[in-house]
Design an enzyme around this catalytic site. Structure first.
Site, PDB file in Angstrom:
ATOM      1  N   HIS A  98       0.836  -1.213   0.000  1.00 46.43           N
ATOM      2  CA  HIS A  98       0.000   0.000   0.000  1.00 46.43           C
ATOM      3  C   HIS A  98       0.860   1.247   0.000  1.00 46.43           C
ATOM      4  O   HIS A  98       1.957   1.258   0.564  1.00 46.43           O
ATOM      5  CB  HIS A  98      -0.912   0.035   1.240  1.00 46.43           C
ATOM      6  CG  HIS A  98      -0.184  -0.189   2.530  1.00 46.43           C
ATOM      7  ND1 HIS A  98       0.191  -1.456   2.952  1.00 46.43           N
ATOM      8  CD2 HIS A  98       0.257   0.672   3.483  1.00 46.43           C
ATOM      9  CE1 HIS A  98       0.811  -1.354   4.113  1.00 46.43           C
ATOM     10  NE2 HIS A  98       0.883  -0.068   4.452  1.00 46.43           N
ATOM     11  N   HIS A 100       0.699   5.050   1.473  1.00 47.29           N
ATOM     12  CA  HIS A 100       0.003   5.994   2.344  1.00 47.29           C
ATOM     13  C   HIS A 100      -0.037   7.331   1.619  1.00 47.29           C
ATOM     14  O   HIS A 100       0.964   7.740   1.029  1.00 47.29           O
ATOM     15  CB  HIS A 100       0.800   6.235   3.638  1.00 47.29           C
ATOM     16  CG  HIS A 100       0.911   5.063   4.541  1.00 47.29           C
ATOM     17  ND1 HIS A 100       0.124   4.922   5.657  1.00 47.29           N
ATOM     18  CD2 HIS A 100       1.724   3.974   4.512  1.00 47.29           C
ATOM     19  CE1 HIS A 100       0.458   3.809   6.289  1.00 47.29           C
ATOM     20  NE2 HIS A 100       1.417   3.204   5.614  1.00 47.29           N
TER      21      HIS A 100
HETATM   22  P1  5GP Z   1       1.955   0.127   7.441  1.00 47.97           P
HETATM   23  O1  5GP Z   1       2.360   0.291   8.888  1.00 47.97           O
HETATM   24  O2  5GP Z   1       1.933  -1.336   7.057  1.00 47.97           O
HETATM   25  O3  5GP Z   1       2.744   0.971   6.487  1.00 47.97           O
HETATM   26  O4  5GP Z   1       0.486   0.703   7.347  1.00 47.97           O
HETATM   27  C1  5GP Z   1      -0.655  -0.036   7.631  1.00 47.97           C
HETATM   28  C2  5GP Z   1      -1.763   0.946   7.856  1.00 47.97           C
HETATM   29  O5  5GP Z   1      -2.985   0.242   7.789  1.00 47.97           O
HETATM   30  C3  5GP Z   1      -1.707   1.636   9.235  1.00 47.97           C
HETATM   31  O6  5GP Z   1      -1.599   3.037   9.056  1.00 47.97           O
HETATM   32  C4  5GP Z   1      -3.020   1.238   9.895  1.00 47.97           C
HETATM   33  O7  5GP Z   1      -3.618   2.278  10.619  1.00 47.97           O
HETATM   34  C5  5GP Z   1      -3.879   0.815   8.709  1.00 47.97           C
HETATM   35  N1  5GP Z   1      -4.854  -0.212   9.040  1.00 47.97           N
HETATM   36  C6  5GP Z   1      -4.632  -1.361   9.747  1.00 47.97           C
HETATM   37  N2  5GP Z   1      -5.770  -2.082   9.853  1.00 47.97           N
HETATM   38  C7  5GP Z   1      -6.733  -1.378   9.199  1.00 47.97           C
HETATM   39  C8  5GP Z   1      -8.120  -1.611   8.968  1.00 47.97           C
HETATM   40  O8  5GP Z   1      -8.709  -2.606   9.395  1.00 47.97           O
HETATM   41  N3  5GP Z   1      -8.793  -0.670   8.256  1.00 47.97           N
HETATM   42  C9  5GP Z   1      -8.169   0.452   7.769  1.00 47.97           C
HETATM   43  N4  5GP Z   1      -8.926   1.313   7.082  1.00 47.97           N
HETATM   44  N5  5GP Z   1      -6.858   0.704   7.973  1.00 47.97           N
HETATM   45  C10 5GP Z   1      -6.149  -0.195   8.683  1.00 47.97           C
END
Ligand code: 5GP
Ligand code: ZN
Length: 136
Positions: A98, A100
């Site tokens: 993903h 951000h």
């Molecule tokens: P990472 O830390 O992997 O770069 O980002 C993962 C993101 O996914 C985090 O910012 C977290 O808040 C978001 N996230 C985790 N679980 C969920 C969910 O169930 N729904 C949504 N909309 N976002 C999520």
């Protein structure tokens, strides 16, 4: 395989979807760094940036630009951070690739506080040579 983002794609988990096409989904992050913080994902599960085939990546990048424009316009942002945490050491917590898209404002109090290093004694060229050799 248990993946919350695959569940969102399949409608098994709720989300606030802001963009959808054949290959890509955009939705609001549940724990925003600023309100409007969004995530853009390929509908197919790939673990991280390095695993995404070029054509899927192109679709995600195009959607990320579209969503960024929409966030800027609708939220009157002063800037945006567009980030792909890649690997646990880099802060990745959901292992479905993903981007951000984080709205930024001149007035926000959200700052990266990195400690910058200095290259010394030819190290910059040494590392550049190493990376240049590895670029395919
Ligand atoms: P990472 O830390 O992997 O770069 O980002 C993962 C993101 O996914 C985090 O910012 C977290 O808040 C978001 N996230 C985790 N679980 C969920 C969910 O169930 N729904 C949504 N909309 N976002 C999520
Ligand atoms: Zn997934």
């Amino acid at each position: 395989m248990n993946c919350i983002f695959c569940d969102i794609v399949n409608g098994k988990a709720p989300s606030e979807i802001i963009f959808e096409d054949e290959h890509v989904l955009g939705f609001l992050d549940i724990r925003p760094l600023n309100y409007g913080h969004s995530l853009v994902i390929p509908k197919i599960h790939f673990e991280n940036f390095l695993d995404v085939p070029k054509s899927d990546l192109e679709s995600v990048v195009a959607a990320a630009q579209k969503i960024s424009e929409a966030i800027k316009l609708s939220m009157n942002t002063d800037g945006l951070n567009i980030v792909a945490n890649t690997g646990r050491a880099a802060g990745q917590t959901v292992f479905h690739f993903h981007f951000h898209i984080i709205p930024r404002f001149n007035s926000d109090d959200f700052h990266f506080k990195p400690v910058f290093k200095n290259y010394e004694n030819g190290l910059m060229k040494e590392l550049a040579d190493k990376i240049r050799k590895a670029v395919k």
